[in-house]
Design a protein around this motif. Sequence first.
Motif, short mmCIF file in Angstrom:
data_model
loop_
_atom_site.label_atom_id
_atom_site.label_comp_id
_atom_site.label_asym_id
_atom_site.label_seq_id
_atom_site.Cartn_x
_atom_site.Cartn_y
_atom_site.Cartn_z
N VAL A 180 0.71 -1.31 -0.06
CA VAL A 180 0.04 0.05 0.13
C VAL A 180 0.97 1.34 -0.19
O VAL A 180 0.62 2.08 -0.80
CB VAL A 180 -1.03 0.12 1.08
CG1 VAL A 180 -1.55 1.30 1.35
CG2 VAL A 180 -1.76 -0.98 1.04
N ILE A 183 2.45 1.92 -3.46
CA ILE A 183 1.39 2.28 -4.42
C ILE A 183 0.94 3.82 -4.16
O ILE A 183 0.91 4.90 -5.10
CB ILE A 183 0.09 1.42 -4.35
CG1 ILE A 183 0.42 0.22 -4.80
CG2 ILE A 183 -1.05 2.02 -5.18
CD1 ILE A 183 -0.86 -0.70 -4.84
N ALA A 184 0.92 4.22 -2.97
CA ALA A 184 0.54 5.43 -2.39
C ALA A 184 1.76 6.51 -2.75
O ALA A 184 1.45 7.64 -3.13
CB ALA A 184 0.25 5.72 -0.91
N LEU A 187 1.50 7.01 -6.68
CA LEU A 187 0.68 7.94 -6.84
C LEU A 187 0.66 9.49 -6.60
O LEU A 187 0.64 10.30 -7.33
CB LEU A 187 -0.92 7.44 -6.13
CG LEU A 187 -1.34 6.16 -6.64
CD1 LEU A 187 -2.53 5.97 -5.77
CD2 LEU A 187 -1.71 5.85 -7.81
N ILE A 206 -7.12 4.89 -1.70
CA ILE A 206 -7.17 4.53 -3.18
C ILE A 206 -5.93 3.55 -3.37
O ILE A 206 -6.30 2.43 -3.75
CB ILE A 206 -6.75 5.60 -3.98
CG1 ILE A 206 -7.68 6.86 -4.10
CG2 ILE A 206 -6.57 5.03 -5.28
CD1 ILE A 206 -7.57 7.90 -4.92
N ALA A 207 -4.83 3.43 -2.49
CA ALA A 207 -3.90 2.30 -2.57
C ALA A 207 -4.53 1.06 -2.20
O ALA A 207 -4.17 0.11 -2.53
CB ALA A 207 -2.61 2.80 -2.07
N ARG A 208 -5.19 1.32 -0.89
CA ARG A 208 -5.84 -0.08 -0.42
C ARG A 208 -6.55 -0.70 -1.08
O ARG A 208 -6.83 -1.75 -1.30
CB ARG A 208 -6.33 0.32 1.14
CG ARG A 208 -5.55 0.62 2.07
CD ARG A 208 -5.98 0.68 3.68
NE ARG A 208 -7.46 1.44 3.83
CZ ARG A 208 -7.32 2.65 4.07
NH1 ARG A 208 -6.16 3.19 4.43
NH2 ARG A 208 -8.26 3.45 4.09
N GLN A 209 -7.58 0.23 -1.81
CA GLN A 209 -8.59 -0.19 -2.66
C GLN A 209 -8.16 -1.06 -4.05
O GLN A 209 -8.83 -1.97 -4.44
CB GLN A 209 -9.66 0.96 -3.24
CG GLN A 209 -10.49 1.45 -2.43
CD GLN A 209 -11.46 0.57 -1.62
OE1 GLN A 209 -11.35 0.23 -0.32
NE2 GLN A 209 -12.06 0.08 -2.27
N ALA A 210 -6.91 -0.72 -4.16
CA ALA A 210 -6.16 -1.07 -5.52
C ALA A 210 -5.72 -2.72 -5.16
O ALA A 210 -5.57 -3.39 -6.19
CB ALA A 210 -4.68 -0.39 -5.88
N LEU A 214 -1.00 -1.79 -8.91
CA LEU A 214 -0.51 -0.49 -9.40
C LEU A 214 -1.38 -0.12 -10.27
O LEU A 214 -2.12 1.25 -10.35
CB LEU A 214 0.78 -0.26 -9.50
CG LEU A 214 1.48 1.07 -9.74
CD1 LEU A 214 0.93 2.05 -8.69
CD2 LEU A 214 2.94 0.94 -10.00
N ASP A 216 -4.67 -0.92 -11.25
CA ASP A 216 -5.86 -0.56 -10.49
C ASP A 216 -5.59 0.89 -9.76
O ASP A 216 -6.87 1.51 -9.70
CB ASP A 216 -6.17 -1.75 -9.83
CG ASP A 216 -6.53 -3.07 -10.54
OD1 ASP A 216 -6.52 -2.81 -11.75
OD2 ASP A 216 -7.09 -3.97 -9.95
N GLY A 217 -4.61 0.94 -9.06
CA GLY A 217 -4.56 2.20 -8.23
C GLY A 217 -4.65 3.35 -9.29
O GLY A 217 -5.20 4.36 -8.96
#
Length: 525
Positions: A180, A183-184, A187, A206-210, A214, A216-217
């Motif tokens: 996470v 990804i964050a 972003l 958003i990173a958690r939802q991905a 990456l 998807d993020g």
Amino acid sequence: MSYQALYRKYRPKDFSDVKGQEHIVTTLSNQIKANRIGHAYLFCGTRGTGKTTVAKIFAKAVNCENPSPQGPCGTCAMCQAIEAHTSMNVVEIDAASNNRVDDVRQVIDEVQYSPAEGRYKVYIIDEVHMLTTSAFNALLKTLEEPPAYLIFILATTEAHKIPLTILSRCQRYDFKRIRVDEIAARLQELLERENVEAEPEALNYIARQADGALRDGLSLLEQCISFYFGEKLTFENALNVLGAVDHAVYHQLMEALVENRVDDVIQVVANMIEKGKDLTQFVNEFIWYLRNMLVVKTADNGEQLVDMSAENKKELKQYAEIIELPVIFRYIRILSELANRMKYGNNKRIMLEVALIKLCRPRMERDYDSLVQRLCAIEQTNEELQEALASGNLTVSAQQHTQAKEEAPVLRKDIRPEAVPDDVRAVVQNWKQILGRVSPVCRSMLADVRLSVSDDGKLMMAFGQEVTAEYFRSEEHQNELVEAAGQLTGKEISLDIRYVESRQEMSAFPELRNIIKNVEIEILD
């Protein structure tokens, strides 16, 4: 130039830009540096983790005129041709739509010709698990003994579907889910290039939802900044766009579940539907909320392992201290089963409401977790009664006393050993061996049972807890015990299940194990 999606616009150009797959890019870089390049590679991993991206970078690097530890230089003629998709040295094939044996034979015919420029011909076959069995067989010989200038890179999300004959001829690389925080950070880096402001909490969400992907993020991020174009991306904005739910709703739902308030639970679901929230996502996020509660309750540094605000952590910790571990496990089990069913269900609202009512009413189920939750509730009630007795605040009305007196079972004060029926005697004498033949759950429920005999000659089983009595009122659980006793003793017995609330009333029932044991001792003497 037409608009490009973020994940295409910022696709990594060399190994240094690939996030979360250091174990793979380091190995591939060393192979290029030492000129120990293999002929077949298998890239495995979930979607959006960089399989195709790394394959393209590797294809450029092996043909690059000036390769570096970071991969291709990006400036030579070969790098530019491959990047512009004009080079015949790199061929991408989608096995999902080109999965027949004829498609593979066409590839085999093409690979017989050496590259006109550059050193290697690289075939990237995406979703290779979609090939038919005959297509795999046609590819096998070429994969086993390819020309020196040929490299196959097979990419798949389902490695278990690849035949072992193919797997054994490839170097396998497993792409991990990206963390996470990585990804964050990515972003945030891209938003700075796009001159867009965003709150760190929004990017973390958003990173958690991905879910480790990456790509998807980036898609979720693009969706959010497009909706709030020209504005700062806040956490609330991200929640609104993605149809997610604030933690306050989960706190509210958890409070209603703990206090068994079915009306409030149903109202929470109604509010989610009114706001247009996706119920499947709501369930998955609530499971994650329970996971966080489990971590906080069990881990030594649980609060540091949970990614949420300090205020939400505080409320989460309060509920974690109240709820017993078996209850949390039961919640997670029921909701996980629900999440799987909701993928194919038509009326998701009813499915969710039924599941939440089950969480409020453990008596609706007869599984082990539900019984444990009811036992926890009984234990808590007993503690409250003891506190009330100690403080002198406990009062019992005359009506309650009369009702309890009327519901008291008929007591047997004594019994003669010779009056015990033979089948009951055989079961009592072999009770320990019978317990060894039943399931662990059944055995644990029999830990405090009192064995006696009813007036009609049945084996009476008296329990001090209503939960255990209810367990053996089930025909299924009675049959388990009767069958175990019959296999050992050859006797077919009938059971009389009793729930005895008072300890004094319980002691009035003669314990057959003691009576028969004493008789046996007298005979030996």
